[in-house]
Scaffold this active site. Structure first.
Site, PDB file in Angstrom:
ATOM      1  N   GLY A  10       1.277  -1.492  -0.095  1.00  0.00           N
ATOM      2  CA  GLY A  10       0.047   0.092   0.115  1.00  0.00           C
ATOM      3  C   GLY A  10       0.829   1.214  -0.065  1.00  0.00           C
ATOM      4  O   GLY A  10       1.981   1.125   0.256  1.00  0.00           O
ATOM      5  N   ARG A  71       0.421  -4.615  -4.940  1.00  0.00           N
ATOM      6  CA  ARG A  71       0.668  -6.250  -3.712  1.00  0.00           C
ATOM      7  C   ARG A  71       0.847  -7.614  -4.954  1.00  0.00           C
ATOM      8  O   ARG A  71       0.245  -8.629  -4.103  1.00  0.00           O
ATOM      9  CB  ARG A  71      -1.001  -5.933  -3.375  1.00  0.00           C
ATOM     10  CG  ARG A  71      -1.206  -4.842  -2.353  1.00  0.00           C
ATOM     11  CD  ARG A  71      -1.829  -5.092  -1.139  1.00  0.00           C
ATOM     12  NE  ARG A  71      -2.664  -4.099  -0.165  1.00  0.00           N
ATOM     13  CZ  ARG A  71      -2.023  -3.187   0.382  1.00  0.00           C
ATOM     14  NH1 ARG A  71      -0.678  -3.545   0.958  1.00  0.00           N
ATOM     15  NH2 ARG A  71      -2.191  -2.537   1.023  1.00  0.00           N
ATOM     16  N   ASP A 102       5.806  -5.004   6.208  1.00  0.00           N
ATOM     17  CA  ASP A 102       5.981  -5.932   6.452  1.00  0.00           C
ATOM     18  C   ASP A 102       5.781  -7.436   5.469  1.00  0.00           C
ATOM     19  O   ASP A 102       6.551  -8.074   4.834  1.00  0.00           O
ATOM     20  CB  ASP A 102       5.314  -7.002   7.293  1.00  0.00           C
ATOM     21  CG  ASP A 102       3.369  -6.909   6.824  1.00  0.00           C
ATOM     22  OD1 ASP A 102       3.125  -6.360   6.086  1.00  0.00           O
ATOM     23  OD2 ASP A 102       2.779  -7.908   8.701  1.00  0.00           O
ATOM     24  N   THR A 124       5.005   1.855   6.243  1.00  0.00           N
ATOM     25  CA  THR A 124       3.330   1.701   6.148  1.00  0.00           C
ATOM     26  C   THR A 124       3.025   2.654   6.691  1.00  0.00           C
ATOM     27  O   THR A 124       3.562   3.379   8.011  1.00  0.00           O
ATOM     28  CB  THR A 124       3.147   0.114   6.423  1.00  0.00           C
ATOM     29  OG1 THR A 124       1.941  -0.486   7.057  1.00  0.00           O
ATOM     30  CG2 THR A 124       3.946   0.197   7.912  1.00  0.00           C
ATOM     31  N   ASP A 126       0.850   1.885   8.642  1.00  0.00           N
ATOM     32  CA  ASP A 126       0.202   1.553  10.040  1.00  0.00           C
ATOM     33  C   ASP A 126       0.778   1.589  11.194  1.00  0.00           C
ATOM     34  O   ASP A 126       1.100   1.252  12.127  1.00  0.00           O
ATOM     35  CB  ASP A 126      -0.365  -0.147   9.966  1.00  0.00           C
ATOM     36  CG  ASP A 126      -1.672  -0.350   8.376  1.00  0.00           C
ATOM     37  OD1 ASP A 126      -2.425   0.160   8.650  1.00  0.00           O
ATOM     38  OD2 ASP A 126      -1.539  -1.088   7.944  1.00  0.00           O
ATOM     39  N   ASP A 128       3.320  -0.824  11.820  1.00  0.00           N
ATOM     40  CA  ASP A 128       3.003  -1.927  12.487  1.00  0.00           C
ATOM     41  C   ASP A 128       5.173  -2.847  12.304  1.00  0.00           C
ATOM     42  O   ASP A 128       5.035  -4.078  12.408  1.00  0.00           O
ATOM     43  CB  ASP A 128       2.187  -2.313  12.254  1.00  0.00           C
ATOM     44  CG  ASP A 128       1.814  -3.252  10.802  1.00  0.00           C
ATOM     45  OD1 ASP A 128       3.049  -2.566  10.511  1.00  0.00           O
ATOM     46  OD2 ASP A 128       1.326  -3.869  10.721  1.00  0.00           O
ATOM     47  N   ARG A 170      -5.168  -2.988  10.680  1.00  0.00           N
ATOM     48  CA  ARG A 170      -5.435  -4.288  10.617  1.00  0.00           C
ATOM     49  C   ARG A 170      -5.178  -4.704  11.722  1.00  0.00           C
ATOM     50  O   ARG A 170      -6.069  -5.378  12.049  1.00  0.00           O
ATOM     51  CB  ARG A 170      -4.641  -5.044   9.294  1.00  0.00           C
ATOM     52  CG  ARG A 170      -4.432  -6.544   9.085  1.00  0.00           C
ATOM     53  CD  ARG A 170      -3.555  -6.711   7.490  1.00  0.00           C
ATOM     54  NE  ARG A 170      -3.906  -5.974   6.253  1.00  0.00           N
ATOM     55  CZ  ARG A 170      -5.343  -6.439   5.683  1.00  0.00           C
ATOM     56  NH1 ARG A 170      -6.090  -7.408   6.062  1.00  0.00           N
ATOM     57  NH2 ARG A 170      -5.721  -5.680   4.526  1.00  0.00           N
TER      58      ARG A 170
HETATM   59  O1  F6P Z   1      -1.347  -2.218   4.282  1.00  0.00           O
HETATM   60  C1  F6P Z   1      -2.096  -0.813   4.384  1.00  0.00           C
HETATM   61  C2  F6P Z   1      -3.071  -0.672   4.790  1.00  0.00           C
HETATM   62  O2  F6P Z   1      -3.104   0.645   4.766  1.00  0.00           O
HETATM   63  C3  F6P Z   1      -4.084  -1.259   6.028  1.00  0.00           C
HETATM   64  O3  F6P Z   1      -4.260  -0.354   7.240  1.00  0.00           O
HETATM   65  C4  F6P Z   1      -4.849  -1.408   5.098  1.00  0.00           C
HETATM   66  O4  F6P Z   1      -6.308  -2.557   5.316  1.00  0.00           O
HETATM   67  C5  F6P Z   1      -4.606  -1.809   3.765  1.00  0.00           C
HETATM   68  O5  F6P Z   1      -4.022  -0.820   3.121  1.00  0.00           O
HETATM   69  C6  F6P Z   1      -5.945  -1.306   2.601  1.00  0.00           C
HETATM   70  O6  F6P Z   1      -5.147  -1.363   1.440  1.00  0.00           O
HETATM   71  P1  F6P Z   1      -6.186  -1.510  -0.188  1.00  0.00           P
HETATM   72  O7  F6P Z   1      -7.227  -1.082   0.111  1.00  0.00           O
HETATM   73  O8  F6P Z   1      -4.557  -0.514  -0.878  1.00  0.00           O
HETATM   74  O9  F6P Z   1      -5.744  -2.840  -0.275  1.00  0.00           O
END
Ligand code: F6P
Length: 341
Positions: A10, A71, A102, A124, A126, A128, A170
């Site tokens: 992301g 991704r 990650d 990220t 997040d 994390d 998440r």
């Molecule tokens: O990995 C980061 C993140 O922002 C998460 O918190 C979220 O669940 C996810 O990406 C959503 O990403 P996308 O809609 O781009 O798949």
């Protein structure tokens, strides 16, 4: 040296600042930089672009990533590892910088184990990734959450409503925890701390008993009400790294709070607004320092590592350390935020 750089997973504000720093630091020592398009997909397909001083000029304040991202999990693709090695060999790449969270870093570690000279940069929203105090994109995201809390406060107060703000996160509640604390949330719900719908309603009832006529609830998308015991998902599909698409816990809370307390409730899902736009000062400086440090790690011959922020210093940690699970929200910080519920 010829250094390749890619952004995976992301997007998050600050990616361009990191790419720019990699390029500027590499060019300062007369290395060449090759940008790989769309994360690991570009390495599979040999889609690359030469990065010059001109190509990164003006990109510091821009959100997104000029290289594109995806991704893609190359280890799920037939002949994926071999195709990536072939691209690296054909381009004469000495070392690869992978900017990601990650998922991206787990691919980087696998490649390192196959003999590729890899350095990771943690990104990220997040926040994390273990081994670093902060990741690129987090600060910008929590500023968005804080501003949303501020804006929703005024309308909540005017209408005497409960406002639910669903944020990303998440497995870790960093965005909800820090954004909610800064935004003066009355309830913050994170994946790390179990809660029941009744407990949430009770906090709201008590606020009203004290004379407050509105409440702000910040909930991480991955927060699990114990009443259900599972994360709330949009659908059952998973991405190439096995992640489901989360979402809906805010709407569920809104329904239950309204039904159980009788207070009118609305929900705002911040979604990708948290990942868009121009990076904050903190993210620009962090990304710049990490980009420079990644090139310096390569020059020093340190591979299989991630550059990281520890305290005020940039250090290197092993990719294994960076991939040791998920870095949870600091529970001390969470306890502190409960003081204000
Ligand atoms: O990995 C980061 C993140 O922002 C998460 O918190 C979220 O669940 C996810 O990406 C959503 O990403 P996308 O809609 O781009 O798949």
């Amino acid at each position: 040296m010829r250094i390749a750089v890619l952004t995976g997973g992301g997007d998050a504000p600050g990616l361009n600042a990191a790419i720019r720093a990699v390029v500027r630091r590499a060019l300062a020592d007369n290395h060449e930089v090759v940008g790989v398009r769309n994360g690991w997909l570009g390495l599979l397909e040999g889609e690359t672009v030469s990065l010059t001083r001109d190509s990164v000029s003006g990109t510091l304040p821009r959100g997104g990533t000029v290289l594109g991202t995806s991704r893609t999990n190359p280890f799920k693709v037939e002949d994926g590892p071999a195709r990536m090695l072939q691209t690296l060999e054909q381009l004469g790449i000495h070392a690869l910088i992978a900017i990601g969270g990650d998922d991206t870093l787990s691919v980087a570690l696998k490649l390192h184990k196959m003999g590729v000279r890899v350095v990771g940069i943690p990104k990220t929203m997040d926040n994390d990734v273990p081994g670093t105090d902060y990741t690129i994109g987090f600060d910008t995201a929590v500023n968005v959450v804080m501003e949303a809390c501020d804006r929703l406060h005024t309308t909540a107060e005017a209408h005497h409503r409960v406002m639910i703000i669903e944020v990303m996160g998440r497995d870790a509640g960093w965005v909800a925890g820090v954004g909610g604390l800064a935004g003066g949330a009355d309830v913050i719900l994170v994946p790390e701390v179990p809660f029941t719908l009744e407990e949430v309603c009770e906090v709201i009832r008590q606020r009203h008993a004290r004379g407050r006529t509105f409440s702000i609830v910040v909930v991480a998308e991955g927060a699990k009400p114990s009443d259900f015991g599972v994360q709330i998902t949009q659908d059952a599909r998973v991405d190439e790294f096995g992640h489901v698409r989360l979402g809906g816990v805010g709407a569920l809370l809104a329904r239950e709070i309204e039904a159980r307390t009788g207070h009118e409730t609305r929900v705002t899902v911040l979604g990708h607004l948290q990942r868009g736009g121009s990076p904050t000062v903190f993210d620009r400086v962090l990304a710049t320092r990490l980009g420079v440090a990644a090139v310096e790690a390569i020059e020093a011959g340190h591979f299989g590592v991630m550059v990281a922020l520890r305290g005020t210093k940039i250090v290197t940690v092993s990719l294994e350390e960076a991939l040791a699970g998920t870095s949870p929200l600091d529970l001390e910080l969470y306890r502190l935020s409960r003081l204000f519920f």
